[in-house]
Design a protein around this motif. Structure first.
Motif, PDB file in Angstrom:
ATOM      1  N   LYS A  13       0.826  -1.206   0.000  1.00 41.78           N
ATOM      2  CA  LYS A  13       0.000   0.000   0.000  1.00 41.78           C
ATOM      3  C   LYS A  13       0.862   1.260   0.000  1.00 41.78           C
ATOM      4  CE  LYS A  13      -4.123  -1.836   2.272  1.00 41.78           C
ATOM      5  NZ  LYS A  13      -5.009  -1.724   3.464  1.00 41.78           N
ATOM      6  N   THR A  14       1.959   1.233   0.748  1.00 42.25           N
ATOM      7  CA  THR A  14       2.831   2.401   0.839  1.00 42.25           C
ATOM      8  C   THR A  14       3.498   2.687  -0.494  1.00 42.25           C
ATOM      9  OG1 THR A  14       3.248   1.953   3.180  1.00 42.25           O
ATOM     10  CG2 THR A  14       4.798   3.410   2.053  1.00 42.25           C
ATOM     11  N   ARG A  15       4.007   1.647  -1.151  1.00 47.97           N
ATOM     12  CA  ARG A  15       4.637   1.846  -2.463  1.00 47.97           C
ATOM     13  C   ARG A  15       3.643   2.391  -3.473  1.00 47.97           C
ATOM     14  NH1 ARG A  15       8.484  -3.559  -2.877  1.00 47.97           N
ATOM     15  NH2 ARG A  15      10.353  -2.614  -1.964  1.00 47.97           N
ATOM     16  N   CYS A  16       2.413   1.903  -3.396  1.00 49.41           N
ATOM     17  CA  CYS A  16       1.382   2.375  -4.313  1.00 49.41           C
ATOM     18  C   CYS A  16       1.099   3.856  -4.087  1.00 49.41           C
ATOM     19  CB  CYS A  16       0.112   1.566  -4.147  1.00 49.41           C
ATOM     20  SG  CYS A  16      -1.213   2.051  -5.272  1.00 49.41           S
ATOM     21  N   SER A  17       1.160   4.278  -2.814  1.00 48.44           N
ATOM     22  CA  SER A  17       0.805   5.657  -2.489  1.00 48.44           C
ATOM     23  C   SER A  17       1.780   6.669  -3.063  1.00 48.44           C
ATOM     24  CB  SER A  17       0.727   5.835  -0.967  1.00 48.44           C
ATOM     25  OG  SER A  17       2.000   5.733  -0.370  1.00 48.44           O
ATOM     26  N   PHE A  18       3.084   6.314  -3.136  1.00 50.90           N
ATOM     27  CA  PHE A  18       3.999   7.304  -3.688  1.00 50.90           C
ATOM     28  C   PHE A  18       4.600   6.929  -5.041  1.00 50.90           C
ATOM     29  CE2 PHE A  18       7.664   4.882  -2.454  1.00 50.90           C
ATOM     30  CZ  PHE A  18       7.564   4.553  -1.112  1.00 50.90           C
ATOM     31  N   HIS A  19       4.298   5.731  -5.546  1.00 47.69           N
ATOM     32  CA  HIS A  19       4.726   5.371  -6.901  1.00 47.69           C
ATOM     33  C   HIS A  19       3.546   5.298  -7.860  1.00 47.69           C
ATOM     34  CE1 HIS A  19       8.627   4.916  -5.416  1.00 47.69           C
ATOM     35  NE2 HIS A  19       8.686   3.614  -5.215  1.00 47.69           N
ATOM     36  N   ALA A  20       2.329   5.381  -7.299  1.00 46.09           N
ATOM     37  CA  ALA A  20       1.100   5.321  -8.102  1.00 46.09           C
ATOM     38  C   ALA A  20       1.015   4.035  -8.922  1.00 46.09           C
ATOM     39  CB  ALA A  20       0.995   6.529  -9.027  1.00 46.09           C
ATOM     40  N   VAL A  21       1.582   2.959  -8.395  1.00 42.31           N
ATOM     41  CA  VAL A  21       1.501   1.668  -9.071  1.00 42.31           C
ATOM     42  C   VAL A  21       1.495   0.562  -8.026  1.00 42.31           C
ATOM     43  CG1 VAL A  21       4.023   1.524  -9.328  1.00 42.31           C
ATOM     44  CG2 VAL A  21       2.538   0.169 -10.815  1.00 42.31           C
ATOM     45  N   MET A  22       0.600  -0.412  -8.175  1.00 38.64           N
ATOM     46  CA  MET A  22       0.472  -1.499  -7.215  1.00 38.64           C
ATOM     47  C   MET A  22       1.251  -2.734  -7.668  1.00 38.64           C
ATOM     48  SD  MET A  22      -0.903  -2.486  -4.301  1.00 38.64           S
ATOM     49  CE  MET A  22      -2.364  -1.493  -3.951  1.00 38.64           C
ATOM     50  N   LEU A  23       1.125  -3.088  -8.934  1.00 36.33           N
ATOM     51  CA  LEU A  23       1.769  -4.278  -9.454  1.00 36.33           C
ATOM     52  C   LEU A  23       3.216  -3.993  -9.852  1.00 36.33           C
ATOM     53  CD1 LEU A  23      -1.145  -5.624 -11.672  1.00 36.33           C
ATOM     54  CD2 LEU A  23      -0.557  -6.343  -9.352  1.00 36.33           C
ATOM     55  N   ILE A  24       3.993  -5.063 -10.010  1.00 38.49           N
ATOM     56  CA  ILE A  24       5.388  -4.939 -10.407  1.00 38.49           C
ATOM     57  C   ILE A  24       5.496  -5.041 -11.922  1.00 38.49           C
ATOM     58  CG2 ILE A  24       7.681  -5.977 -10.265  1.00 38.49           C
ATOM     59  CD1 ILE A  24       6.836  -4.617  -7.705  1.00 38.49           C
ATOM     60  N   PHE A  25       6.021  -3.993 -12.563  1.00 40.03           N
ATOM     61  CA  PHE A  25       6.284  -3.979 -13.994  1.00 40.03           C
ATOM     62  C   PHE A  25       7.772  -3.757 -14.211  1.00 40.03           C
ATOM     63  CE2 PHE A  25       1.925  -2.347 -13.456  1.00 40.03           C
ATOM     64  CZ  PHE A  25       1.225  -3.266 -14.228  1.00 40.03           C
ATOM     65  N   SER A  26       8.222  -3.934 -15.449  1.00 38.30           N
ATOM     66  CA  SER A  26       9.652  -3.762 -15.729  1.00 38.30           C
ATOM     67  C   SER A  26      10.105  -2.332 -15.512  1.00 38.30           C
ATOM     68  CB  SER A  26       9.967  -4.207 -17.164  1.00 38.30           C
ATOM     69  OG  SER A  26       9.228  -3.445 -18.097  1.00 38.30           O
ATOM     70  N   ASP A  27       9.181  -1.358 -15.622  1.00 35.99           N
ATOM     71  CA  ASP A  27       9.580   0.026 -15.420  1.00 35.99           C
ATOM     72  C   ASP A  27       9.337   0.509 -13.988  1.00 35.99           C
ATOM     73  OD1 ASP A  27       6.850   0.037 -15.567  1.00 35.99           O
ATOM     74  OD2 ASP A  27       6.693   1.783 -16.878  1.00 35.99           O
ATOM     75  N   SER A  28       8.908  -0.395 -13.082  1.00 33.24           N
ATOM     76  CA  SER A  28       8.678  -0.005 -11.687  1.00 33.24           C
ATOM     77  C   SER A  28       9.956   0.514 -11.055  1.00 33.24           C
ATOM     78  CB  SER A  28       8.140  -1.190 -10.884  1.00 33.24           C
ATOM     79  OG  SER A  28       6.860  -1.571 -11.333  1.00 33.24           O
ATOM     80  N   ILE A  29      11.090  -0.106 -11.399  1.00 29.89           N
ATOM     81  CA  ILE A  29      12.359   0.338 -10.828  1.00 29.89           C
ATOM     82  C   ILE A  29      12.717   1.738 -11.323  1.00 29.89           C
ATOM     83  CG2 ILE A  29      13.779  -0.737 -12.644  1.00 29.89           C
ATOM     84  CD1 ILE A  29      15.854  -1.323 -10.471  1.00 29.89           C
ATOM     85  N   LEU A  30      12.354   2.057 -12.563  1.00 29.04           N
ATOM     86  CA  LEU A  30      12.628   3.394 -13.100  1.00 29.04           C
ATOM     87  C   LEU A  30      11.775   4.438 -12.398  1.00 29.04           C
ATOM     88  CD1 LEU A  30      12.800   2.541 -16.919  1.00 29.04           C
ATOM     89  CD2 LEU A  30      14.683   2.694 -15.262  1.00 29.04           C
ATOM     90  N   ILE A  31      10.520   4.080 -12.124  1.00 27.27           N
ATOM     91  CA  ILE A  31       9.626   4.983 -11.395  1.00 27.27           C
ATOM     92  C   ILE A  31      10.179   5.239  -9.994  1.00 27.27           C
ATOM     93  CG2 ILE A  31       7.309   5.223 -10.417  1.00 27.27           C
ATOM     94  CD1 ILE A  31       6.279   3.530 -12.767  1.00 27.27           C
ATOM     95  N   HIS A  32      10.621   4.166  -9.347  1.00 30.09           N
ATOM     96  CA  HIS A  32      11.191   4.298  -8.003  1.00 30.09           C
ATOM     97  C   HIS A  32      12.444   5.165  -8.014  1.00 30.09           C
ATOM     98  CE1 HIS A  32      12.633   3.168  -3.993  1.00 30.09           C
ATOM     99  NE2 HIS A  32      13.816   2.964  -4.564  1.00 30.09           N
ATOM    100  N   ASN A  33      13.346   4.902  -8.950  1.00 31.26           N
ATOM    101  CA  ASN A  33      14.593   5.659  -9.008  1.00 31.26           C
ATOM    102  C   ASN A  33      14.341   7.143  -9.246  1.00 31.26           C
ATOM    103  OD1 ASN A  33      15.890   3.230  -8.651  1.00 31.26           O
ATOM    104  ND2 ASN A  33      16.626   3.061 -10.762  1.00 31.26           N
ATOM    105  N   GLU A  34      13.385   7.455 -10.103  1.00 27.44           N
ATOM    106  CA  GLU A  34      13.057   8.856 -10.367  1.00 27.44           C
ATOM    107  C   GLU A  34      12.475   9.512  -9.120  1.00 27.44           C
ATOM    108  OE1 GLU A  34      12.914  12.363 -12.551  1.00 27.44           O
ATOM    109  OE2 GLU A  34      13.938  10.446 -12.922  1.00 27.44           O
ATOM    110  N   TRP A  35      11.657   8.763  -8.405  1.00 27.97           N
ATOM    111  CA  TRP A  35      11.087   9.288  -7.159  1.00 27.97           C
ATOM    112  C   TRP A  35      12.193   9.599  -6.156  1.00 27.97           C
ATOM    113  CZ3 TRP A  35      11.199   7.532  -2.109  1.00 27.97           C
ATOM    114  CH2 TRP A  35      10.327   8.169  -1.218  1.00 27.97           C
ATOM    115  N   VAL A  36      13.174   8.714  -6.033  1.00 22.60           N
ATOM    116  CA  VAL A  36      14.289   8.942  -5.109  1.00 22.60           C
ATOM    117  C   VAL A  36      15.055  10.200  -5.504  1.00 22.60           C
ATOM    118  CG1 VAL A  36      16.499   8.048  -4.277  1.00 22.60           C
ATOM    119  CG2 VAL A  36      14.521   6.510  -4.472  1.00 22.60           C
TER     120      VAL A  36
END
Length: 264
Positions: A158-181
């Motif tokens: 739930k926490t990851r979804c709240s600030f990454h706006a994505v619940m499931l794991i996709f190949s670009d999830s890591i890119l979304i996370h890195n940009e957020w950081v």
């Protein structure tokens, strides 16, 4: 998991490095490297939450439960990280912004990885899991520490979804996370690197000498799958012990009841 839980003996030590890399970017390897460079215990999330005592794992559940109550959240985060010189992996990566604020002198290391290789690694981890949350709740209920896993994993999702706006794991999830950081952490406090770069960028960033030994490598997909199966086997043995003990007590009780009836 590739490492063992590091338990602080000096709780006055504070976090010097916040590992911001997403899970499956070599977080155990980074934890081992930081232990070497900083000379102190490092909190690697998975190793801690599947290897520490019941009270410590529950503490992290309390951290998640108070995410919207900042004064309490910060107090609990400080308690959960007291004595560690660094943190890596979830659940700490769910509180990067708060940890950056809580430890203003700490530096942040973002380990990145090829998105496709990262995604394949995540799928290996997910497929090697024990099962659904409902199954986990039943299987792990009698296991101290592990019994909290369904709760903190659900909180983490739930926490990851709240600030990454994505619940499931996709190949670009890591890119979304890195940009957020990168958008969250001040540039002067952030190092972005890949593990294949070895000791040099990390040691230079932390102003430490480069160790005369290979960079640590641990926690591959096969090790994770083996660990998950070990958890499952242990939980089943505990359940067999509980059920066997209950059956024995019932048998003894029935026998005593029958004898009492015969004596009447």
């Amino acid at each position: 998991m590739g490492g063992v839980p590091s338990i602080p003996t000096d709780r006055t030590r504070t976090v010097q490095v916040i590992g911001a890399g997403y899970s499956r970017t070599g977080t155990v390897s980074m934890a081992l490297a930081l232990e070497k460079l900083l000379g102190g215990p490092v909190m690697h999330g998975g190793t801690q939450l599947f290897g520490r005592e019941d009270a410590y794992v529950k503490l992290w559940c309390d951290v998640f439960a108070n995410r919207n109550n900042k004064p309490v959240l910060m107090k609990l985060l400080r308690e959960a990280t007291a004595g560690f010189v660094a943190v890596t992996d979830a659940p700490a990566t769910a509180f990067i912004a708060e940890l950056v604020e809580l430890y203003p002198d700490a530096k942040v290391v973002l380990v990145t990885r090829d998105p496709d290789r990262w995604y394949n690694s995540m799928q290996t981890l997910i497929k090697g899991g024990i099962g659904s949350m409902s199954v986990l709740k039943v299987i792990l209920w009698p296991c101290p520490g592990w019994r909290w896993a369904p709760r903190w994993l659900k909180h983490l999702e739930k926490t990851r979804c709240s600030f990454h706006a994505v619940m499931l794991i996709f190949s670009d999830s890591i890119l979304i996370h890195n940009e957020w950081v990168r958008n969250t952490v001040p540039k002067e406090r952030l190092l972005t690197m890949e593990l294949k770069e070895g000791w040099e960028p990390l040691a230079k960033f932390l102003d430490k000498p480069v160790p005369d030994e290979p960079f640590p490598h641990a926690n591959d997909g096969e090790a994770m799958e083996k660990f998950a199966k070990g958890v499952f086997r242990t939980a089943i043995l505990i359940w067999l012990g509980i059920l066997g003990g209950t059956s024995l007590l019932a048998w003894v009780g029935v026998g005593a009841w029958r004898r009492s009836l015969m004596a009447v």
